[in-house]
Motif scaffolding. Structure first.
Motif, PDB file in Angstrom:
ATOM      1  N   PHE A  26      -1.196  -9.134 -13.605  1.00 12.13           N
ATOM      2  CA  PHE A  26       0.374  -9.612 -13.303  1.00 12.13           C
ATOM      3  C   PHE A  26       1.036  -9.513 -14.684  1.00 12.13           C
ATOM      4  CE2 PHE A  26       3.030 -12.473 -10.979  1.00 12.13           C
ATOM      5  CZ  PHE A  26       3.832 -13.109 -11.856  1.00 12.13           C
ATOM      6  N   VAL A  27       0.360  -9.821 -15.679  1.00  9.51           N
ATOM      7  CA  VAL A  27       1.117  -9.885 -16.984  1.00  9.51           C
ATOM      8  C   VAL A  27       1.347  -8.445 -17.398  1.00  9.51           C
ATOM      9  CG1 VAL A  27       0.816 -10.352 -19.522  1.00  9.51           C
ATOM     10  CG2 VAL A  27       0.078 -11.928 -18.053  1.00  9.51           C
ATOM     11  N   ARG A  28       0.553  -7.557 -17.025  1.00  8.21           N
ATOM     12  CA  ARG A  28       0.869  -6.083 -17.767  1.00  8.21           C
ATOM     13  C   ARG A  28       1.882  -5.465 -16.808  1.00  8.21           C
ATOM     14  NH1 ARG A  28      -4.646  -2.580 -18.154  1.00  8.21           N
ATOM     15  NH2 ARG A  28      -3.144  -0.919 -18.113  1.00  8.21           N
ATOM     16  N   GLY A  29       2.223  -6.050 -15.385  1.00  8.55           N
ATOM     17  CA  GLY A  29       3.243  -5.494 -14.578  1.00  8.55           C
ATOM     18  C   GLY A  29       4.443  -6.154 -15.187  1.00  8.55           C
ATOM     19  N   LEU A  30       4.665  -7.379 -15.816  1.00 10.75           N
ATOM     20  CA  LEU A  30       5.683  -7.868 -16.382  1.00 10.75           C
ATOM     21  C   LEU A  30       5.955  -7.086 -17.536  1.00 10.75           C
ATOM     22  CD1 LEU A  30       5.255 -11.795 -16.126  1.00 10.75           C
ATOM     23  CD2 LEU A  30       7.026 -10.592 -14.821  1.00 10.75           C
ATOM     24  N   MET A  31       5.130  -6.894 -18.272  1.00 10.71           N
ATOM     25  CA  MET A  31       5.421  -6.233 -19.547  1.00 10.71           C
ATOM     26  C   MET A  31       5.852  -4.669 -19.412  1.00 10.71           C
ATOM     27  SD  MET A  31       5.029  -8.615 -21.370  1.00 10.71           S
ATOM     28  CE  MET A  31       4.131  -9.476 -22.286  1.00 10.71           C
ATOM     29  N   ALA A  32       5.435  -4.194 -18.466  1.00  8.32           N
ATOM     30  CA  ALA A  32       5.421  -2.508 -18.082  1.00  8.32           C
ATOM     31  C   ALA A  32       7.020  -2.522 -18.055  1.00  8.32           C
ATOM     32  CB  ALA A  32       4.926  -2.154 -16.864  1.00  8.32           C
TER      33      ALA A  32
ATOM     34  N   THR B 273       0.710  -1.277  -0.073  1.00 11.40           N
ATOM     35  CA  THR B 273       0.028   0.017   0.083  1.00 11.40           C
ATOM     36  C   THR B 273       0.868   1.298   0.033  1.00 11.40           C
ATOM     37  OG1 THR B 273      -0.107  -0.273   2.413  1.00 11.40           O
ATOM     38  CG2 THR B 273      -2.139  -1.017   0.972  1.00 11.40           C
ATOM     39  N   ILE B 274       1.817   1.347   0.733  1.00  5.60           N
ATOM     40  CA  ILE B 274       2.610   2.632   0.897  1.00  5.60           C
ATOM     41  C   ILE B 274       3.442   2.659  -0.252  1.00  5.60           C
ATOM     42  CG2 ILE B 274       4.443   3.574   2.043  1.00  5.60           C
ATOM     43  CD1 ILE B 274       3.695   2.114   4.533  1.00  5.60           C
ATOM     44  N   SER B 275       4.045   1.629  -0.970  1.00  8.08           N
ATOM     45  CA  SER B 275       4.887   2.135  -2.051  1.00  8.08           C
ATOM     46  C   SER B 275       3.847   2.309  -3.275  1.00  8.08           C
ATOM     47  CB  SER B 275       5.695   0.783  -2.421  1.00  8.08           C
ATOM     48  OG  SER B 275       5.087  -0.474  -2.701  1.00  8.08           O
ATOM     49  N   THR B 276       2.709   1.713  -3.401  1.00  2.57           N
ATOM     50  CA  THR B 276       1.634   1.960  -4.505  1.00  2.57           C
ATOM     51  C   THR B 276       1.419   3.362  -4.365  1.00  2.57           C
ATOM     52  OG1 THR B 276       1.037  -0.238  -4.709  1.00  2.57           O
ATOM     53  CG2 THR B 276      -0.589   1.588  -5.541  1.00  2.57           C
ATOM     54  N   ALA B 277       0.939   3.948  -3.226  1.00  2.00           N
ATOM     55  CA  ALA B 277       0.662   5.462  -2.909  1.00  2.00           C
ATOM     56  C   ALA B 277       1.394   6.290  -3.396  1.00  2.00           C
ATOM     57  CB  ALA B 277       0.077   5.604  -1.643  1.00  2.00           C
ATOM     58  N   ILE B 278       3.074   5.962  -2.921  1.00  2.00           N
ATOM     59  CA  ILE B 278       4.113   7.069  -3.309  1.00  2.00           C
ATOM     60  C   ILE B 278       4.331   6.958  -4.917  1.00  2.00           C
ATOM     61  CG2 ILE B 278       6.521   7.542  -2.955  1.00  2.00           C
ATOM     62  CD1 ILE B 278       6.449   6.442  -0.168  1.00  2.00           C
TER      63      ILE B 278
ATOM     64  N   VAL C 266       9.486  -3.604   6.278  1.00  2.00           N
ATOM     65  CA  VAL C 266       8.453  -2.801   5.266  1.00  2.00           C
ATOM     66  C   VAL C 266       9.195  -1.492   4.696  1.00  2.00           C
ATOM     67  CG1 VAL C 266       6.637  -1.333   5.547  1.00  2.00           C
ATOM     68  CG2 VAL C 266       6.385  -3.523   6.803  1.00  2.00           C
ATOM     69  N   LEU C 267       9.999  -0.785   5.701  1.00  2.00           N
ATOM     70  CA  LEU C 267      10.776   0.268   5.171  1.00  2.00           C
ATOM     71  C   LEU C 267      11.852  -0.161   3.942  1.00  2.00           C
ATOM     72  CD1 LEU C 267      10.023   2.486   7.258  1.00  2.00           C
ATOM     73  CD2 LEU C 267      12.700   2.293   7.533  1.00  2.00           C
ATOM     74  N   VAL C 268      12.418  -1.177   3.929  1.00  2.00           N
ATOM     75  CA  VAL C 268      13.375  -1.687   3.021  1.00  2.00           C
ATOM     76  C   VAL C 268      12.500  -2.165   1.649  1.00  2.00           C
ATOM     77  CG1 VAL C 268      15.037  -3.734   2.397  1.00  2.00           C
ATOM     78  CG2 VAL C 268      15.087  -2.666   4.562  1.00  2.00           C
ATOM     79  N   HIS C 269      11.234  -2.647   1.860  1.00  2.00           N
ATOM     80  CA  HIS C 269      10.701  -3.133   0.391  1.00  2.00           C
ATOM     81  C   HIS C 269      10.032  -1.833  -0.042  1.00  2.00           C
ATOM     82  CE1 HIS C 269      11.060  -7.287   0.419  1.00  2.00           C
ATOM     83  NE2 HIS C 269      10.696  -7.476   1.576  1.00  2.00           N
ATOM     84  N   VAL C 270       9.595  -0.832   0.835  1.00  5.47           N
ATOM     85  CA  VAL C 270       8.982   0.344   0.162  1.00  5.47           C
ATOM     86  C   VAL C 270      10.253   1.224  -0.580  1.00  5.47           C
ATOM     87  CG1 VAL C 270       8.147   2.508   0.907  1.00  5.47           C
ATOM     88  CG2 VAL C 270       7.083   0.548   1.901  1.00  5.47           C
ATOM     89  N   THR C 271      11.129   1.280   0.209  1.00  2.00           N
ATOM     90  CA  THR C 271      12.166   2.287  -0.512  1.00  2.00           C
ATOM     91  C   THR C 271      12.708   1.476  -1.744  1.00  2.00           C
ATOM     92  OG1 THR C 271      13.514   2.474   1.675  1.00  2.00           O
ATOM     93  CG2 THR C 271      14.651   2.708  -0.055  1.00  2.00           C
ATOM     94  N   TYR C 272      12.782   0.134  -1.970  1.00  2.00           N
ATOM     95  CA  TYR C 272      13.151  -0.340  -3.200  1.00  2.00           C
ATOM     96  C   TYR C 272      11.965  -0.547  -4.183  1.00  2.00           C
ATOM     97  CZ  TYR C 272      17.777  -0.154  -1.064  1.00  2.00           C
ATOM     98  OH  TYR C 272      18.757   0.454  -0.359  1.00  2.00           O
ATOM     99  N   GLY C 273      10.992  -0.578  -3.596  1.00  2.00           N
ATOM    100  CA  GLY C 273       9.622  -0.759  -4.318  1.00  2.00           C
ATOM    101  C   GLY C 273       9.211   0.463  -5.334  1.00  2.00           C
ATOM    102  N   ILE C 274       9.616   1.750  -4.667  1.00  2.00           N
ATOM    103  CA  ILE C 274       9.163   2.870  -5.160  1.00  2.00           C
ATOM    104  C   ILE C 274       9.496   2.921  -6.692  1.00  2.00           C
ATOM    105  CG2 ILE C 274       9.565   5.315  -5.230  1.00  2.00           C
ATOM    106  CD1 ILE C 274       9.541   5.149  -2.142  1.00  2.00           C
TER     107      ILE C 274
ATOM    108  N   GLN D 159       3.892  -5.774  -6.562  1.00  2.00           N
ATOM    109  CA  GLN D 159       4.458  -5.457  -5.404  1.00  2.00           C
ATOM    110  C   GLN D 159       4.281  -6.507  -4.529  1.00  2.00           C
ATOM    111  OE1 GLN D 159       7.029  -3.472  -5.736  1.00  2.00           O
ATOM    112  NE2 GLN D 159       6.670  -2.122  -3.952  1.00  2.00           N
ATOM    113  N   PHE D 160       3.349  -7.006  -4.278  1.00  2.00           N
ATOM    114  CA  PHE D 160       2.847  -8.100  -3.598  1.00  2.00           C
ATOM    115  C   PHE D 160       3.709  -9.363  -3.761  1.00  2.00           C
ATOM    116  CE2 PHE D 160       0.451 -10.492  -0.524  1.00  2.00           C
ATOM    117  CZ  PHE D 160      -0.041 -11.747  -1.234  1.00  2.00           C
ATOM    118  N   THR D 161       3.725  -9.605  -5.134  1.00  3.29           N
ATOM    119  CA  THR D 161       4.234 -10.892  -5.465  1.00  3.29           C
ATOM    120  C   THR D 161       5.813 -10.582  -5.064  1.00  3.29           C
ATOM    121  OG1 THR D 161       2.927 -11.049  -7.437  1.00  3.29           O
ATOM    122  CG2 THR D 161       5.045 -12.350  -7.758  1.00  3.29           C
ATOM    123  N   ASN D 162       6.433  -9.528  -5.557  1.00  2.00           N
ATOM    124  CA  ASN D 162       7.938  -9.263  -5.128  1.00  2.00           C
ATOM    125  C   ASN D 162       8.206  -9.245  -3.671  1.00  2.00           C
ATOM    126  OD1 ASN D 162       8.530  -9.204  -7.752  1.00  2.00           O
ATOM    127  ND2 ASN D 162       9.625  -7.221  -7.732  1.00  2.00           N
TER     128      ASN D 162
END
Lengths: 297, 369, 303
Positions: free
Chosen positions: A286-292, A102-107, A162-170, A222-225
């Motif tokens: 899921f596929v769209r994310g892979l393709m992006a 949620t946090i990384s998506t919002a940012i 959580v902090l780590v995942h948000v940081t590198y998920g942004i 993000q969830f998958t990763n």
């Protein structure tokens, strides 16, 4: 867009004569079996009692179906020194994933909005800088991150992860939203501006309501990763705060006396279930994310 | 006091100058059309008026007040976009009321405004639908409704008819004109279609390469173009522009048109103003509208002469016949009667309404007056 | 008439005008610190004498020399080449094959696609665990084959020092080829049918049409796929760990496992840092030119 192209099959390339159709279907079926095999084996093994495993072969159906391995995996199996099953670690992953997603998506959404609808000098450069973060091997940040987390007192906690995942998920979520908003009609933003909408109103009233698909993509990715991550989990958490993947590896690779393969497999399936379910229900996104990341921005 | 004043507007993007100094003032109730080929800067100018873009130099005044630093939503203007820009996730009613919500207009007032606007534009039955469910013409009207409820000092239209098919375009054009007459609103309208410009405008601003070529009423721009570009751009079919030579023959000034080895066509001219007479013996470009050429029966009130020409192509349109004529080696289009008897390859004597003949300088293209 | 004309202090006005930049700045700050700053930090460490804890005595490139002299690093690089080339090559081949097959108007296409792609949704740990089980000599595939009558069938690659790395290849290809298939399928679908029809009328046979016309048009996808697969290969850590633990011995060592072991288990912080920097350089050498050309050719979309 890549997704639309993917989903609408065009005219068949080449007329199939009988034989070639047979070969084609044959090959496809063969590969399907190969792809399904590990999953099937895992499931079957997790439902057999141990003696059967030693006696029979890996794709034999259980003669004696049992869900005992599952119960054991959930409640009893030993992870390191603690023998309470994997349920605690499963919940750790859920918590970590929830906040991380949620946090990384919002940012990411806000970043994408700013980078496409509020151009300023150097914004493409900044995007490039942020984007690079998608590609770095995370080994390069392990040592500094461990130090910082230690100093912040978050060394072995879900919050730290959580902090780590948000940081590198942004980097990823910004990529998704930036590409999505880039093709969102500018005239809509202009019209809203003329109507008196300012920065936040445009985002919340105009852009966000039309962002359903990309929010889904971002959250699923993000969830998958985050759920599947192991490196960060192994490096920054120990004991009780470890995520599911770390616990699984621990269970499977501890060389204690008798290897309870069925329990191991049950644990593996439990670990795989959340992302598999997300995949089954949200496959298109899921596929769209892979393709992006791979289709030109 | 004018409704809108543009004072010395210049716009630069890096090295290129998009607008090179535009000065226009628009009175209340005027329908000003900015017309020109793509890339001439008309949309940029409109965006600057709206506040969606800022001028590098110059000022924009609305109602006498400079609005340079004001946010678009505070300039008391409304804009209709080429793609209508209707908010896809809102109903028609919500689309129309969005601006009022942003300005914190109380609900009963909003409702009333929506009712009035939708009745005027005949979209009452569409209020609950989403933009995706509407046709092109309906979306257009909703976009106009959204602009109407703002009750602005000035309406801005950015090529609103470009996305419609031909018949719908004509219908909507008439609707916009009717609206203008009913409301007496001040309108600035951008289009690349010169027919739209001619039919809608009270005044036309012809633009090219960031410069204002001519600002005048449709009649002025049509009959008294200020240079070759305006002459060739406005009107359909294009004004005939034939290079020729003015020759002094005794007391008369004669226009000679000849290209290469073709037979020369000589037209004796009635008395011309000083500026034209000064060009005796020199090259010149003659401009003549298609309807100033006739065959057989006389048309127009001015002095006339005839010239010999060969018919190249005839294009019957039903209401008349457009004939491409070869005059002294140059092609000219004539608008003739529907039952024009000659066919391709035949020769004939054609009348010219000399009162409509105008001249341009070959270098620079300025009108010689 | 307009709404209230509130007087706004210069501070508030500045805030409003710069709001977009302000909103973006936390991310920029995070990126500068946690990405670039950390890279700098690790690089710095690689030039020091750090063992268990950071120690800022400068030793130049000697740690890098130690890494390169280390036998395990030799194995790791050797493995990276084998694994990388096979992983990329096989994924491309299988992915392309499946995409072409699926493009032939197959009835259960959606289901098949889902089946080929689901491995990407799994954690590498799960993948490693499943394949470790399947490749288990004595209980997995070997036993199955023997049970079916192939008495002498031997498949003990996973405990064989020379062959273990190929097990990693198998598991890796199983996981990622579906992704490559998805990319190629989208590419194939994006090819204008009219081009294929024109070629047919010109008399070209299907195989020739594929070879001479369709595949060359897929070149950008080949490129993207190679870049992404290379990147995945260099990063792969979880897979090796779950499948072989880096073993037998250190036969399946990869730069990523080398780095982890030396940093967290062997108290050789500087050596670990050096190996991490080299991983980064390898990735950068592939990604940066690719990204640069992508951003050049797809300038900001029409405004």
């Amino acid at each position: 867009m890549a997704e639309a192209a993917w989903e609408t099959p065009k005219m068949a390339r080449g007329r199939g004569n009988r034989w070639s159709r047979v070969i084609i279907y044959g090959l496809l079926a063969f590969f399907a079996l190969v792809y399904l095999l590990p999953l099937v084996v895992m499931l079957l093994t997790s439902l057999k009692p141990l003696p059967e495993i030693y006696a029979g072969n890996m794709i034999a159906l259980p003669q004696e179906w049992t869900v005992e391995p599952w119960r054991k995996a959930w409640e009893e199996v030993c992870v390191g020194l603690a023998c309470h099953g994997i349920k605690g670690y499963f919940w750790n992953s859920i918590k970590m994933a929830f906040f991380g997603v949620t946090i990384s998506t919002a940012i990411g959404a806000l970043n994408g909005y700013v980078l496409t609808k509020w151009r300023f000098r150097g914004d493409n450069l900044l995007f490039g800088l942020i984007l690079f973060g998608c590609f770095i091997p995370f080994q390069i940040v392990l040592i500094p991150m461990a130090t910082i987390l230690g100093k912040l007192g978050l060394a072995s906690s879900t919050t730290g992860l959580v902090l780590v995942h948000v940081t590198y998920g942004i980097a990823f979520t910004t990529l998704f939203f930036r590409n999505y908003y880039a093709v969102f009609p500018d005239e809509l933003v202009k019209a809203a501006m003329m109507d008196g909408a300012r920065f936040w109103a445009i985002f919340f009233r105009i852009l966000l309501p039309s962002s359903g698909p990309i929010i889904a993509v971002s959250m699923i990715w993000q969830f998958t990763n985050i759920w599947n991550d192991f490196l960060f989990g192994a490096s920054f958490s120990t004991g009780e705060s470890a995520p599911m993947t770390v616990a699984l590896n621990n269970v499977v690779n501890t060389s204690t006396a008798e290897r309870e393969y069925n329990v191991h497999m049950a644990a593996a399936v439990i670990a795989a279930l959340p992302t598999l379910l997300v995949y089954v229900f949200g496959g298109r996104y899921f596929v769209r994310g892979l393709m992006a990341g791979s289709v030109k921005g | 006091m004018s409704s809108l004043e543009l004072l010395g507007i210049k716009k630069r993007y890096g090295d290129s100058e998009i607008l090179k100094g535009i000065d226009i003032s628009v009175d209340a109730g005027e329908f000003l059309v900015l017309v020109g080929p793509s890339g001439c800067g008309k949309s940029t100018l409109l965006n600057i008026i709206a506040g969606l873009d800022t001028a590098t130099e110059g000022d924009v005044r609305i109602g006498g007040r400079s609005v340079r630093d004001e946010h678009p939503s505070e300039r008391d203007i409304a804009m209709v976009f080429q793609s209508y820009a209707l908010y896809p996730n809102m109903t028609v009613a919500q689309n129309i009321s969005f601006g009022m919500e942003m300005r914190k207009v109380p609900k009963p007032e909003r409702e009333r405004a929506i009712q009035d606007a939708s009745k005027l534009l005949q979209i009452e039955h569409l209020l609950g639908r989403r933009p995706g469910q509407l046709s092109g013409g309906q979306r257009q009207r909703v976009a106009m409704g959204r602009a109407l409820v703002r009750n602005p000092k000035i309406f801005l239209f950015d090529e609103p008819l470009s996305n419609l098919d031909a018949q719908l375009r004509l219908d909507m054009r008439t609707e916009i004109k009717k609206l203008h007459q009913r409301l007496g609103a001040t309108i600035v309208y951008v289009t690349h279609d010169q027919i739209e410009a001619m039919t809608l405008a009270t005044r036309i601003a012809v633009m090219r390469n960031g410069e204002l070529q001519q600002l005048g009423t449709p009649a002025e721009v049509y009959s008294e173009p200020v240079n070759l570009f305006v002459a060739g751009f406005m009107g359909s079919p294009r004004m005939n522009l034939a290079p020729g030579r003015l020759v002094q023959a005794g007391n008369e000034l004669v226009l000679e048109i000849q290209a290469g080895e073709q037979p020369k066509v000589a037209i004796a001219l009635p008395s011309q103003p000083e500026a034209v007479r000064a060009y005796a013996g020199r090259e010149i470009i003659a401009g003549l509208r298609a309807e100033a050429i006739s065959y057989g029966a006389v048309s127009g009130n001015g002095p006339r002469r005839t010239m010999n020409a060969t018919v190249e192509v005839t294009e019957p349109t039903g209401a008349d016949t457009l004939a491409v004529l070869m005059v002294g080696g140059h092609e000219m289009t004539a608008r003739l009667q529907p039952d024009f008897p000659l066919r391709a390859g035949q020769q004939g004597e054609f009348g010219i309404d000399l009162g409509k003949l105008i001249f341009f300088e070959p270098k620079g293209g300025q009108r010689i007056k | 008439m307009k709404a209230d004309a509130r007087r706004q202090t210069p501070a508030v006005l500045w805030l409003q005008r710069n709001l977009p930049k302000i909103v973006l700045s936390p991310t920029v700050a995070i990126t500068l610190v946690f990405v670039y700053g950390f890279i700098a930090w690790t690089t710095l460490l690689s030039f020091t004498r750090s063992k268990t804890i950071p120690n800022f005595d400068w030793v130049g490139f000697s740690q890098y020399a130690r890494v390169w002299a280390h036998p395990r690093w030799d194995v790791a690089m050797h493995n990276l080449w084998i694994f990388g080339l096979l992983y990329i090559g096989l994924c491309l081949a299988i992915g392309l094959l499946l995409a072409i097959l699926l493009d032939q108007r197959i009835r259960q296409e959606g289901t098949l696609r889902a089946i080929y792609l689901y491995p990407m949704a799994l954690s590498f740990i799960v993948t490693g665990t499943a394949w470790k089980w399947m490749l288990n000599p004595g209980l997995g595939v070997e036993k199955l084959m023997r049970g079916w009558g192939f008495e002498d069938f031997k498949f003990d690659w996973i405990i064989n020092e020379d062959m273990a790395i190929y097990c990693v290849v198998i598991a890796g290809v199983w996981q990622a080829s579906g992704f490559v298939m998805a990319m190629f399928l989208a590419g194939l679908r994006g090819i204008d049918d009219d081009i294929v029809k024109a070629a047919s009328i010109d008399g070209a046979s299907m195989p020739r049409i594929y070879l001479r016309i369709i595949l060359p048009m897929l070149r950008p996808i080949f490129l993207s796929a190679v870049v992404i697969l290379a990147h995945l290969a260099i990063k792969s850590y979880d897979l090796v760990l779950a499948l072989t633990g880096g073993g037998p011995g250190y036969a399946t060592e990869l730069p990523s496992t080398f780095m982890y072991v030396h940093t967290f288990l062997r108290n050789e912080l500087a050596m670990g840092s050096a190996s991490a920097v080299m991983m980064l350089l390898t990735v950068a050498a592939i990604i940066v030119p690719y990204l640069y050309s992508e951003m050049r050719s797809s300038r900001r979309p029409a405004h």
